[in-house]
Write a protein that holds these residues in place. Structure first.
Motif, PDB file in Angstrom:
ATOM      1  N   GLN B  63       0.817  -1.213   0.000  1.00 17.83           N
ATOM      2  CA  GLN B  63       0.000   0.000   0.000  1.00 17.83           C
ATOM      3  C   GLN B  63       0.845   1.255   0.000  1.00 17.83           C
ATOM      4  O   GLN B  63       0.375   2.306   0.408  1.00 17.83           O
ATOM      5  CB  GLN B  63      -0.917  -0.009   1.222  1.00 17.83           C
ATOM      6  CG  GLN B  63      -1.940  -1.120   1.169  1.00 17.83           C
ATOM      7  CD  GLN B  63      -2.620  -1.321   2.481  1.00 17.83           C
ATOM      8  OE1 GLN B  63      -2.154  -0.827   3.499  1.00 17.83           O
ATOM      9  NE2 GLN B  63      -3.706  -2.045   2.474  1.00 17.83           N
ATOM     10  N   SER B 242     -16.412  -3.689   7.166  1.00 12.86           N
ATOM     11  CA  SER B 242     -17.236  -2.587   6.682  1.00 12.86           C
ATOM     12  C   SER B 242     -18.721  -2.932   6.772  1.00 12.86           C
ATOM     13  O   SER B 242     -19.554  -2.060   6.625  1.00 12.86           O
ATOM     14  CB  SER B 242     -16.863  -2.230   5.244  1.00 12.86           C
ATOM     15  OG  SER B 242     -17.094  -3.318   4.405  1.00 12.86           O
ATOM     16  N   TRP B 323      -4.652  -8.646   0.415  1.00 14.00           N
ATOM     17  CA  TRP B 323      -4.529  -7.187   0.307  1.00 14.00           C
ATOM     18  C   TRP B 323      -4.763  -6.695  -1.100  1.00 14.00           C
ATOM     19  O   TRP B 323      -4.479  -5.551  -1.401  1.00 14.00           O
ATOM     20  CB  TRP B 323      -3.165  -6.741   0.838  1.00 14.00           C
ATOM     21  CG  TRP B 323      -3.102  -6.983   2.286  1.00 14.00           C
ATOM     22  CD1 TRP B 323      -2.386  -7.942   2.919  1.00 14.00           C
ATOM     23  CD2 TRP B 323      -3.830  -6.308   3.299  1.00 14.00           C
ATOM     24  NE1 TRP B 323      -2.621  -7.902   4.259  1.00 14.00           N
ATOM     25  CE2 TRP B 323      -3.497  -6.912   4.522  1.00 14.00           C
ATOM     26  CE3 TRP B 323      -4.745  -5.252   3.302  1.00 14.00           C
ATOM     27  CZ2 TRP B 323      -4.036  -6.502   5.725  1.00 14.00           C
ATOM     28  CZ3 TRP B 323      -5.276  -4.851   4.510  1.00 14.00           C
ATOM     29  CH2 TRP B 323      -4.915  -5.473   5.699  1.00 14.00           C
TER      30      TRP B 323
ATOM     31  N   MET D 129     -12.788   0.464   0.097  1.00 11.70           N
ATOM     32  CA  MET D 129     -12.731  -0.027   1.469  1.00 11.70           C
ATOM     33  C   MET D 129     -14.065  -0.647   1.879  1.00 11.70           C
ATOM     34  O   MET D 129     -14.090  -1.654   2.570  1.00 11.70           O
ATOM     35  CB  MET D 129     -12.369   1.100   2.413  1.00 11.70           C
ATOM     36  CG  MET D 129     -11.857   0.618   3.733  1.00 11.70           C
ATOM     37  SD  MET D 129     -11.277   1.948   4.726  1.00 11.70           S
ATOM     38  CE  MET D 129     -12.768   2.838   5.039  1.00 11.70           C
ATOM     39  N   LEU D 134      -8.871  -3.060   1.150  1.00 12.32           N
ATOM     40  CA  LEU D 134      -8.317  -1.953   1.926  1.00 12.32           C
ATOM     41  C   LEU D 134      -7.203  -1.240   1.167  1.00 12.32           C
ATOM     42  O   LEU D 134      -6.927  -0.073   1.415  1.00 12.32           O
ATOM     43  CB  LEU D 134      -7.797  -2.482   3.255  1.00 12.32           C
ATOM     44  CG  LEU D 134      -7.729  -1.436   4.350  1.00 12.32           C
ATOM     45  CD1 LEU D 134      -9.119  -1.020   4.732  1.00 12.32           C
ATOM     46  CD2 LEU D 134      -7.018  -2.002   5.552  1.00 12.32           C
ATOM     47  N   PHE D 137      -7.891   2.042  -0.547  1.00 10.33           N
ATOM     48  CA  PHE D 137      -7.968   3.216   0.313  1.00 10.33           C
ATOM     49  C   PHE D 137      -6.650   3.989   0.277  1.00 10.33           C
ATOM     50  O   PHE D 137      -6.640   5.201   0.173  1.00 10.33           O
ATOM     51  CB  PHE D 137      -8.282   2.758   1.737  1.00 10.33           C
ATOM     52  CG  PHE D 137      -8.598   3.880   2.664  1.00 10.33           C
ATOM     53  CD1 PHE D 137      -9.788   4.549   2.545  1.00 10.33           C
ATOM     54  CD2 PHE D 137      -7.724   4.255   3.643  1.00 10.33           C
ATOM     55  CE1 PHE D 137     -10.092   5.594   3.383  1.00 10.33           C
ATOM     56  CE2 PHE D 137      -8.017   5.292   4.487  1.00 10.33           C
ATOM     57  CZ  PHE D 137      -9.207   5.960   4.361  1.00 10.33           C
TER      58      PHE D 137
END
Lengths: 170, 362, 160, 375
Positions: B63, B242, B323, D129, D134, D137
């Motif tokens: 990320q 979520s 991920w 998200m 994730l 994001f």
């Protein structure tokens, strides 16, 4: 006392205590959980007897399959606050009588039977190849026919379940 | 004492002999069991802590972040600090929760993963028990974990938890089939369920190469379905943050939450090491049948390095998957299992059986 | 037959789309030089805010401890939140007249929304934006600031 | 025996099950409370409860002067702060019949579009998200940071700018503004491909969004759903196209209309809109005319008595500002027609019969900002 005897004592104590708790608990999910412990301890007993295959099947089918299904259905139907009513005397007495008769019959049968004393050497185990082969064998001690009959039964059950589930939609 | 990092058998026998020489037989066995228990416990905690750290770093790099880097060099002690934090946290008492089941649930989950570790061979001679039904045993004990999740969801007296538990129940029960069937594909090839024999059988080539296409398909199916069985993304519906805030462990705090957390990572480690053992040869070095010189060089790398290398590579793939992908919906999850994975698996088993019968594998 | 092929083409395209996604994250995993994280407290020395950064309202003073504020109160009326309070004082001039000067220019940082109307409306450019951004304090009263320094006076050439 | 049979017959099927999504819930993007009645996992109906961060902005406006109102409009839909400012500024300019310099309109248009891109980037990452990815994001926030840096350099703040004033701008743009914007567009054209690879093309995301939460054109019009959400249903409602302001009439851009009106269309609308916004900026950025950054205005702005209305296309839909003036320096009554309020009202209608996971995806695709709903 050998370690095996100690383990046997532990397992049997677990089985007895949790069996009693299973039938006396008034919360249904607790009863199911105690049943899980009983079944796992039974699996342990099989391991102690070196019936590894049977033990693993016990864990997979009973502990991992049936108890999960029971818990799942409890989750769907009951609420956390629910408690079963205390059974009245009318129900307790016949239950005790039935349990007592069953116990007497079982214990007397076990006591009458003369178990041949045989010491199994430590390395000897039930061969799973033998189990597998006899499951699909069509010879004298083969289980091919029962195996297939059960599979047809399960198939029928599955089809029935699907039909029941479909029906609800429309 | 004859100790080598390539074969732990003599080391184990030496300890065994030492104990039996110095102690009465009963106490020797008790001490042996205690040692094994403690070693597995320590291993469990260390690997759990390491995996949490690894996950954070891996996801951070994916990320464009640096991840934990404040506690210790490269943030290496971050998870230990977090562990202390979790240990000191208050254990919140939930009103109207079924306290007994609420407290038992994390232990059921953790014991299930704990029992599975016992059967995994880490190196030659380095495993707690070597069952002849090894794979079946692992499948059996790992199927117990779902009970803990169901109990946790129900006993928290929280609607989100209950939905999470339901989802997880449906998910694990159906994906267990695929896990089992994909392993059966390899059992057909190996001809045994014993882990040590499976590893020995890969001495002249790993099963994923030996069984070529069906083995590869089985590996992919195993990877997908075991990711689903460990409740990891993209199959983390039971704790979909979520939708259900934290799913079945919404109400847990402190060390009880840490148990769920640790069990998730350990389950990931267990499925990764089963994948490594069954498909990638476990601790067996990379061998090519017939290349004696090459095989000899590969033998110099210790089996533990091979084992952990393969396991962590598979864990890395699982993290990579987690991920990258968005989460599935519950009906798609079941569609994937029943319409895609299961038929593919069944056909795959047939093909594998055919290949083994014809002797087409390497 | 058509649906049979569709089953496999579906699987193919699904796997392809998943691998495309994994390619993106995989590429970033192996290119750590693209990391954008700023390691804030470490880079405090080199961290430079932009010239126009709205950190807080300050009143610059020159080396003689003089500022440009006449205490006219325009900023006070321009502020939408009442975060500026002007306390005026009167001093006796040498020629006997009384003159209005600023006593305290009180700035409530906790009420400020950084709209910039006070600075824009100031006729003598007495207040400007400061670059300070670390405003966290443990006591709220510390956020009430007096902008003119003690003992400061107005620069002589400012005409009201 | 009778009791045992009766136990499971208790009608679990028709039992309704209420859960509160919010006010603290990870998917509501703020303090919004949705009371959802469920049957299993299927949403039967839902009731939004707003007002958790009602600050009375419309009432506060009645005591503020017109330049002071600007900083309050920032705080409604904080993700399109510039566009909200633009609405009030244009309303005042229209009422006073002030001609703003051409430079100002160019700059305002460019900054509005930058703000729209930044807002859509934040929407993209929070949508990812909500779907459970994730990583999205962080990619979205990373690229949004580039725009915020441009904003910070020019106006000194990152989120709540208060940059426009009635009659012009607070200050001129930074000398590096044009260079940085061009660099950003070059950068973002590359990065938006990552967005497509990671989320748009992903099979899981497509399966979860296609055919979910369908809003028909008629419903979109009758509920007043505007912006990308409305256009996804085929409702041509782009204020920039139909009631042009700024320099939108001088630029070439497409009003993209969807046909299906499902969650995926709403997603695609915003992805396309980012590209269109970049096109608009590219056309304008080199042609900013020289001139003053502010028209001559009186020190105290007083609107002549009467009613005024101005609308703009904010990032989430049509923002209308309605003012009743009695000739004083502050409005007699102020009313905002905020896009998010209308967009939220349709949530119950389109999410009936879908699953909780779909509800989260639909909520993400409607892209509501709670302070704009409550005001």
């Amino acid at each position: 006392m050998t370690p095996n005897q100690l383990m046997f004592a532990i397992f049997s104590a677990v089985i007895i205590i949790f069996s009693i708790l299973t039938v006396t608990s008034r919360r249904i999910l607790r009863a199911a959980t105690f049943l899980l412990f009983v079944l796992v301890a039974t699996g342990g007993m099989y391991f102690l007897l070196r019936f590894n295959f049977l033990a693993a099947i016990q864990l997979t089918l009973y502990a991992g399959g049936i108890v999960v299904l029971i818990i799942f259905s409890i989750l769907l139907t009951s609420h956390i606050g629910e408690k079963l009513e205390k059974p009245g005397l009318k129900k307790i007495i016949p239950a005790f009588v039935a349990a007592g008769v069953g116990a007497v019959v079982t214990i007397s049968t076990i006591l009458q039977h003369n178990f041949p004393v045989e010491v199994i050497s430590g390395s000897e185990r039930t061969d799973i190849r033998l189990i597998a082969k006899s499951l699909i064998s069509v010879e004298k001690f083969g289980y091919a026919l029962p195996f297939e009959v059960i599979s047809i039964l399960l198939l029928a059950a599955m089809v029935g379940a699907i039909i029941l589930a479909k029906k609800r939609k429309d | 004492m004859n100790f080598s990092i390539y074969d732990f058998t003599s080391f184990n026998q030496w300890i065994d002999k030492f104990l039996f020489d110095n102690l009465p037989a009963f106490w020797a066995i008790v001490v042996e069991m205690t040692i094994i228990g403690l070693v597995v416990l320590l291993f469990y905690a260390l690997v759990g802590l390491f995996l949490v750290y690894a996950e954070r770093k891996v996801c951070a790099f994916m990320q464009n972040r640096v991840g934990p880097n404040r506690v210790g060099p490269y943030g290496f002690f971050q998870t230990i600090a977090d562990l202390f934090k979790l240990l000191m946290k208050e254990l919140v008492y939930i009103k109207n929760a079924d306290r007994l089941l609420f407290n038992i649930a994390p232990f059921i989950v953790i014991i299930a993963s704990f029992m599975a570790i016992a059967a995994i061979p880490f190196a030659k001679g380095l495993h707690a028990i070597d069952f002849d039904i090894g794979i079946l045993y692992v499948i059996a004990v790992s199927s117990l974990g779902v009970v803990g999740i169901l109990l946790a969801g129900w006993s928290s007296n929280n609607k989100y938890s209950l939905i999470g538990a339901m989802r997880s129940g449906a998910q694990i029960v159906s994906y267990e089939l695929s896990v089992g069937l994909s392993l059966i594909t390899i059992i057909i090839l190996a001809g045994t369920m014993q882990f040590s024999a499976i590893v020995e059988g890969q001495a002249n080539g790993w099963f994923i190469f030996k069984g070529h296409i069906p083995a590869f398909i089985a590996f992919i199916v195993f990877l997908i379905s075991s990711t689903a069985e460990t409740n990891r993304g993209p199959f983390d519906l039971a704790e979909a943050e979520s939708e259900l805030t934290a799913g079945f462990h919404t109400e847990y705090s402190g060390i009880k939450f840490a148990f769920f957390f640790l069990a998730e990572y350990m389950n990931m480690f267990i499925v990764a090491s089963i994948a490594a053992t069954v498909f990638w040869g476990g601790w067996m070095p990379f061998h090519v049948g017939g290349w004696a010189g090459f095989n000899h060089i590969m033998d110099f790398i210790p089996p533990l390095v091979w084992y952990f290398g393969k396991t962590f590579f598979i864990i890395w793939i699982m993290m990579w998957i987690k991920w990258t992908f968005p989460r599935l919906r519950i009906d798609q999850l079941l569609t994937l299992e029943w319409k895609y994975l299961l038929p593919i698996n069944l056909v795959n088993i047939l093909i594998m059986a055919f290949i083994v019968l014809m002797g087409w594998h390497f | 037959m058509n649906s049979f092929f569709k089953y496999f083409t579906d699987i193919f395209y699904a796997v392809k789309s998943l691998l495309t996604g994994m390619k993106v994250t995989g590429r970033y995993f192996f290119s750590p030089w693209e990391i954008v994280t700023q390691q804030y407290p470490e880079n405090r020395k080199t961290l430079k805010m932009y010239d126009r950064f709205k950190g807080e309202v300050i009143m610059p003073h020159n080396e003689h401890n003089e500022h440009r504020c006449t205490g006219c109160g325009i900023c006070e009326t321009a502020c939408p939140n009442g975060s500026i309070e002007i306390l005026q004082a009167k001093i006796d001039m040498p020629d006997g007249k009384k003159k209005r000067i600023i006593d305290k220019h009180i700035y409530h940082l906790d009420m400020c929304t950084f709209c910039g109307l006070c600075i824009k409306s100031c006729p003598s450019e007495a207040i400007v934006w400061g670059q300070e951004f670390e405003h966290a304090v443990f006591d709220r009263s510390k956020l009430t600031k007096i902008l003119n320094k003690p003992g400061s006076s107005i620069i002589k050439d400012i005409v009201e | 025996m009778k009791e045992i049979i009766n136990l499971p017959v208790k009608n679990v099927e028709e039992e309704e099950y209420h859960i509160n999504m919010g006010p603290q819930h990870p998917s509501t993007h703020g303090v919004l409370r949705l009371v959802v009645s469920l049957q299993g996992e299927i949403v039967k109906s839902l009731k939004p409860h707003c007002g958790y961060i009602h600050r009375g902005i419309e009432k506060m406006c009645e005591k503020d002067t017109y330049p002071q109102i600007i900083h309050l409009t920032d705080r409604m839909d904080y993700l399109s702060a510039h566009i909200n400012n633009h609405a009030v500024c244009m309303l005042v300019e229209k009422a006073l019949e002030v001609e703003v310099p051409e430079r100002v309109t160019y700059i305002r248009t460019i900054i509005d579009e930058l703000n729209r891109i930044a807002s859509h980037q934040l929407w993209w990452c929070s949508f990812g998200m909500d779907m459970g990815g994730l990583t999205c994001f962080f990619y979205g926030l990373r690229d949004r940071e580039k725009i915020l840096d441009i904003f910070e350099e020019s106006f000194g703040s990152r989120l709540l700018h208060s940059y426009y004033t009635p009659g012009g701008l607070m200050m001129d743009i930074h000398p590096d503004f044009q260079k940085n914007v061009k660099a950003f567009i070059k950068y973002f054209r590359k990065k938006i491909k990552d967005y497509d690879d990671l989320l748009t093309g992903n099979i899981i995301m497509q399966l979860r969004t296609k055919g979910v939460g369908i809003l028909t054109k008629e419903d979109a019009i009758s509920y007043g759903v505007t912006g990308p959400s409305g256009r996804a249903s085929g409702f041509a409602c782009d204020v920039r196209k139909h009631h042009p302001y700024g320099v939108y009439d001088k630029t070439e851009f497409k009003e993209i209309l969807g046909t299906k009106g499902d969650t995926f269309e709403r997603y695609m609308m915003r992805m396309h809109e980012m590209l269109e916004s970049m096109k608009i900026i590219e056309q304008l950025i080199d042609n900013i005319p020289a001139g003053d950054y502010k028209a001559k205005m009186k020190a105290v702005i007083k609107l002549p008595a009467g009613e005024y209305f101005q609308r703009v296309e904010a990032a989430r839909g049509e923002l209308g500002v309605y003012v009743v003036s009695d000739g004083n320096k502050s409005p007699y009554r102020m009313k905002f027609r905020s896009p998010n309020f209308s967009n939220l009202s349709v949530l119950d209608h389109i999410s009936r019969g879908c699953k909780i996971a779909d509800l989260v995806a639909i909520g993400g695709s409607l892209d509501y900002v709670i302070p704009d709903i409550d005001r």
